[in-house]
Scaffold this active site. Structure first.
Site, mmCIF file in Angstrom:
data_model
loop_
_atom_site.group_PDB
_atom_site.id
_atom_site.type_symbol
_atom_site.label_atom_id
_atom_site.label_comp_id
_atom_site.label_asym_id
_atom_site.label_seq_id
_atom_site.Cartn_x
_atom_site.Cartn_y
_atom_site.Cartn_z
ATOM 1 N N LYS A 38 82.715 -10.667 32.680
ATOM 2 C CA LYS A 38 82.314 -11.413 33.877
ATOM 3 C C LYS A 38 83.396 -12.405 34.301
ATOM 4 O O LYS A 38 83.113 -13.527 34.721
ATOM 5 C CB LYS A 38 80.989 -12.153 33.621
ATOM 6 N N ARG A 92 78.133 -9.872 24.443
ATOM 7 C CA ARG A 92 77.500 -8.939 25.370
ATOM 8 C C ARG A 92 78.040 -7.546 25.064
ATOM 9 O O ARG A 92 79.145 -7.397 24.539
ATOM 10 C CB ARG A 92 77.829 -9.294 26.818
#
Length: 314
Positions: free
Chosen positions: A201, A169
């Protein structure tokens, strides 16, 4: 805090509280609780909401019709923006953007209850718009990946191939702002085990380091010499700057597909499946919590297979 408490204890205060004042009270009290980016998102959504319903609307008067009004105003504004920019209309994309705004507005109202600014029965019922959750992700084929990568150089090229070979990401390799400690650091690269540690995350994962990526990283390390300290960032560019470079490279390569950075992650997953990896391996590769999220890529591969069959047996 004492002022907020006194304000909340007055049973009459909520009756005369405007949505604007509620928003300011909540957001000002959050300054040391969350990041500036989170507050900015909350504030932007509330600004849009107030523009649609009126700055002086009382919280006690808020009804579902106000949220219908907000959605209609935002929907019309987005239609005009798409026409002005010449973009292809995507209703689901617009709805997803509206739902993000609604979630931020909902957060402000919930916090107002939590901070005793308004009683629980003042909390409005806010419904999100229904969207197609089975949308297929955009991805690049191998030729497009090569064409886009050829438009980049230096640090941006390294970031590009890093995402390509790891399915990372954007947040896993680049900082959100200067001074941010997040993002890939040189200490996260294990040259002995040939792995790269990615973190985002609140989850950590290890991905294999492809030989071509290892070569690029070693070359970069030699290039910057003493700057490649363990705590130093591998990619010094912030996320938005990286997105700008990638978007420009995509346009220069003549690729007319949505997405600048995340499309590479989709492309990496699709390439893995096309190369024979099973769905569980792709799940681990991407770091998905559930396999249901990963399964969307199997539909992409299936569609390509169906297309190949149609071409082969005309």
């Amino acid at each position: 805090k004492a002022g907020l408490k006194r304000f909340g204890e007055d049973p009459r205060a909520a009756e005369f509280l405007t949505v604007h004042d509620l928003s300011e009270s909540v957001l000002n009290s959050r300054q040391h609780e969350v990041t500036k980016e989170t507050i900015a998102r909350n504030r932007h959504a509330m600004k849009l909401f107030l523009a649609a319903i009126g700055k002086h609307t009382l919280v006690a008067e808020i009804k579902p019709i106000h949220f219908d009004q907000f959605r209609n105003v935002r929907f019309e504004a987005m239609q005009k923006l798409y026409q002005k920019r010449g973009w292809t209309w995507s209703e689901d994309k617009v709805k997803r953007g509206l739902n993000k705004d609604i979630e931020n507005i909902r957060t402000v109202f919930r916090l107002a209850v939590k901070k005793s600014l308004i009683p629980p029965h003042y909390l409005p019922k806010i419904e999100k718009l229904k969207v197609d959750r089975r949308r297929l992700p955009s991805f690049l084929n191998k030729q497009e990946v090569t064409s886009m990568g050829a438009q980049l150089s230096g640090e941006t090229a390294l970031a590009f191939w890093m995402i390509r070979y790891t399915g990372a990401r954007r947040s896993e390799i680049a900082r959100k702002f200067l001074g941010d400690e997040r993002g890939l650091k040189w200490k996260d690269i294990d040259w002995t085990r040939n792995t790269i540690r990615l973190y985002a995350k609140k989850k950590e994962r290890l991905v294999p380091m492809h030989p071509k990526l290892r070569e690029l990283l070693l070359a970069r390390k030699v290039e910057i010499a003493e700057q490649a300290q363990p705590e130093a960032h591998v990619i010094s560019l912030v996320r938005d700057t990286l997105s700008d470079y990638f978007a420009r490279a995509r346009a220069q390569a003549g690729i007319n597909k949505a997405g600048a950075v995340h499309i590479l992650r989709h492309s990496a997953a699709t390439t893995m499946l096309e190369s024979g990896a099973n769905i569980r391996e792709v799940q681990d590769f991407l770091g998905h919590s559930t396999i249901a999220v990963t399964e969307i890529y199997t539909h992409v591969v299936q569609e390509k297979l169906e297309s190949a069959v149609l071409r082969a047996f005309e």
